[in-house]
Scaffold this motif. Structure first.
Motif, PDB file in Angstrom:
ATOM      1  N   ARG A 179      19.927  56.337 -12.100  1.00 40.71           N
ATOM      2  CA  ARG A 179      18.458  56.388 -12.049  1.00 40.71           C
ATOM      3  C   ARG A 179      17.920  56.001 -10.674  1.00 40.71           C
ATOM      4  N   MET A 199      21.150  49.963 -21.658  1.00 41.64           N
ATOM      5  CA  MET A 199      21.352  50.632 -20.387  1.00 41.64           C
ATOM      6  C   MET A 199      22.561  49.986 -19.712  1.00 41.64           C
ATOM      7  N   ASP A 245      23.960  54.052 -15.822  1.00 37.96           N
ATOM      8  CA  ASP A 245      22.562  54.476 -15.963  1.00 37.96           C
ATOM      9  C   ASP A 245      21.702  53.930 -14.832  1.00 37.96           C
ATOM     10  N   VAL A 246      21.885  52.661 -14.514  1.00 30.63           N
ATOM     11  CA  VAL A 246      21.101  52.029 -13.448  1.00 30.63           C
ATOM     12  C   VAL A 246      21.369  52.720 -12.120  1.00 30.63           C
ATOM     13  N   ASN A 301      25.627  50.059 -16.372  1.00 34.37           N
ATOM     14  CA  ASN A 301      25.619  50.142 -14.903  1.00 34.37           C
ATOM     15  C   ASN A 301      25.538  51.579 -14.403  1.00 34.37           C
TER      16      ASN A 301
END
Length: 75
Positions: free
Chosen positions: A9, A1, A5-6, A3
């Motif tokens: 999300r 994962m 993606d974080v 940055n």
């Protein structure tokens, strides 16, 4: 994962629109332009993909704390 993606999300989990995202990044000390949001939200296979730097993710997380909890009281 990564940055991106974080960031993506957390944004969707907390239902943060563009204005709130810009405000949170500004509170974290790293203001960005509205035109940069699609790059931050892009996936690795998107045409305009660029990895979100650690400094931007750090500013977002710091700003999110301030946004949710309020400014830190200086004593």
């Amino acid at each position: 994962m990564n940055n991106n993606d974080v960031l993506r999300r957390i944004r969707y989990a907390l239902n943060l629109n563009d204005n709130k995202l810009l405000k949170i990044l500004d509170m974290g000390g790293n203001p960005i332009k509205r035109e940069d949001i699609p790059t931050l939200m892009s996936k690795e296979d998107d045409q305009n993909y660029a990895e979100t730097p650690d400094t931007v993710l750090n500013a977002f997380l710091d700003g999110l704390i301030t946004y949710k909890r309020g400014a830190k009281d200086e004593k």
